[in-house]
Scaffold this motif. Structure first.
Motif, PDB file in Angstrom:
ATOM      1  N   ALA A   1       0.820  -1.208   0.000  1.00  0.00           N
ATOM      2  CA  ALA A   1       0.000   0.000   0.000  1.00  0.00           C
ATOM      3  C   ALA A   1       0.849   1.251   0.000  1.00  0.00           C
ATOM      4  O   ALA A   1       1.978   1.266   0.497  1.00  0.00           O
ATOM      5  CB  ALA A   1      -0.911   0.003   1.216  1.00  0.00           C
ATOM      6  N   GLU A   2       0.249   2.300  -0.569  1.00  0.00           N
ATOM      7  CA  GLU A   2       0.901   3.604  -0.653  1.00  0.00           C
ATOM      8  C   GLU A   2      -0.118   4.676  -0.283  1.00  0.00           C
ATOM      9  O   GLU A   2      -1.253   4.645  -0.749  1.00  0.00           O
ATOM     10  CB  GLU A   2       1.393   3.825  -2.086  1.00  0.00           C
ATOM     11  N   VAL A   3       0.303   5.626   0.538  1.00  0.00           N
ATOM     12  CA  VAL A   3      -0.529   6.777   0.866  1.00  0.00           C
ATOM     13  C   VAL A   3      -0.261   7.834  -0.200  1.00  0.00           C
ATOM     14  O   VAL A   3       0.878   8.248  -0.393  1.00  0.00           O
ATOM     15  CB  VAL A   3      -0.205   7.331   2.267  1.00  0.00           C
ATOM     16  N   VAL A   4      -1.320   8.251  -0.893  1.00  0.00           N
ATOM     17  CA  VAL A   4      -1.180   9.160  -2.029  1.00  0.00           C
ATOM     18  C   VAL A   4      -1.917  10.466  -1.746  1.00  0.00           C
ATOM     19  O   VAL A   4      -3.108  10.452  -1.440  1.00  0.00           O
ATOM     20  CB  VAL A   4      -1.748   8.518  -3.314  1.00  0.00           C
ATOM     21  N   ALA A   5      -1.199  11.580  -1.885  1.00  0.00           N
ATOM     22  CA  ALA A   5      -1.791  12.904  -1.693  1.00  0.00           C
ATOM     23  C   ALA A   5      -1.983  13.642  -3.016  1.00  0.00           C
ATOM     24  O   ALA A   5      -2.580  14.724  -3.032  1.00  0.00           O
ATOM     25  CB  ALA A   5      -0.923  13.740  -0.753  1.00  0.00           C
ATOM     26  N   ASP A   6      -1.507  13.084  -4.122  1.00  0.00           N
ATOM     27  CA  ASP A   6      -1.644  13.721  -5.428  1.00  0.00           C
ATOM     28  C   ASP A   6      -3.119  14.036  -5.686  1.00  0.00           C
ATOM     29  O   ASP A   6      -3.959  13.130  -5.658  1.00  0.00           O
ATOM     30  CB  ASP A   6      -1.111  12.787  -6.518  1.00  0.00           C
ATOM     31  N   PRO A   7      -3.456  15.317  -5.927  1.00  0.00           N
ATOM     32  CA  PRO A   7      -4.864  15.709  -6.068  1.00  0.00           C
ATOM     33  C   PRO A   7      -5.630  14.930  -7.141  1.00  0.00           C
ATOM     34  O   PRO A   7      -6.794  14.579  -6.929  1.00  0.00           O
ATOM     35  CB  PRO A   7      -4.791  17.200  -6.408  1.00  0.00           C
ATOM     36  N   ALA A   8      -5.010  14.637  -8.260  1.00  0.00           N
ATOM     37  CA  ALA A   8      -5.708  13.908  -9.324  1.00  0.00           C
ATOM     38  C   ALA A   8      -6.047  12.486  -8.886  1.00  0.00           C
ATOM     39  O   ALA A   8      -7.144  11.982  -9.167  1.00  0.00           O
ATOM     40  CB  ALA A   8      -4.866  13.892 -10.597  1.00  0.00           C
ATOM     41  N   ARG A   9      -5.127  11.828  -8.199  1.00  0.00           N
ATOM     42  CA  ARG A   9      -5.380  10.456  -7.747  1.00  0.00           C
ATOM     43  C   ARG A   9      -6.372  10.428  -6.594  1.00  0.00           C
ATOM     44  O   ARG A   9      -7.209   9.528  -6.512  1.00  0.00           O
ATOM     45  CB  ARG A   9      -4.060   9.776  -7.396  1.00  0.00           C
ATOM     46  N   VAL A  10      -6.313  11.436  -5.726  1.00  0.00           N
ATOM     47  CA  VAL A  10      -7.294  11.524  -4.633  1.00  0.00           C
ATOM     48  C   VAL A  10      -8.683  11.746  -5.230  1.00  0.00           C
ATOM     49  O   VAL A  10      -9.659  11.102  -4.817  1.00  0.00           O
ATOM     50  CB  VAL A  10      -6.926  12.643  -3.634  1.00  0.00           C
ATOM     51  N   GLU A  11      -8.780  12.621  -6.210  1.00  0.00           N
ATOM     52  CA  GLU A  11     -10.072  12.892  -6.860  1.00  0.00           C
ATOM     53  C   GLU A  11     -10.609  11.648  -7.556  1.00  0.00           C
ATOM     54  O   GLU A  11     -11.801  11.358  -7.507  1.00  0.00           O
ATOM     55  CB  GLU A  11      -9.954  14.052  -7.841  1.00  0.00           C
TER      56      GLU A  11
END
Length: 139
Positions: free
Chosen positions: A94-104
């Motif tokens: 698992a990876e915690v992702v903060a990239d706005p496009a991936r969060v959206e």
């Protein structure tokens, strides 16, 4: 019937498992490891993309599950959805992702599955799980 186990080098997701994970609207138990090695289990809503073998969990960066993964990048996790005597467990890194496009994208998929918008608290992130093992029973 014993659980079926898919090896990491040959992950296939049977149609019945995909249907259980995408059309049955339930919460799942999400397990991460704390820095001291003890398990942390939390109920979560999630989405699953069988073609990409990718599961997503919306959360905030300050949650215990996100902090566990940030403390050990690439850590292994398990996500288990249960309905009576039917269950599927997805395992992977698992990876915690903060990239706005991936969060959206995670939020859009969440809204599609759960028929409501994902919460939008400050610090929202998506945990992306690269599934490499699928275990199931009665699905």
């Amino acid at each position: 019937m014993p659980p079926s186990i898919q090896r990491p080098d040959a992950v296939t997701v049977p149609d019945s498992v995909e249907a259980f994970l995408t059309t049955t609207v339930l919460v799942a138990a999400f397990t991460t490891l704390r820095p001291d090695g003890t398990p942390h289990v939390a109920p979560v809503r999630f989405t699953f993309d069988a073609a990409a073998c990718l599961a997503r969990v919306m959360t905030v960066a300050t949650s215990r599950k996100a902090r566990n993964l940030l403390a050990a990048p690439g850590g292994r996790v398990a996500l288990c959805q249960v309905d009576g005597f039917r269950w599927v467990t997805l395992e992977g890194t698992a990876e915690v992702v903060a990239d706005p496009a991936r969060v959206e994208r995670g939020a859009r998929l969440y809204a599609r599955r759960y028929w409501s918008a994902a919460p939008t608290p400050p610090g929202r992130v998506v945990i992306e799980i690269a599934v490499d093992r699928v275990l199931s029973l009665n699905t």
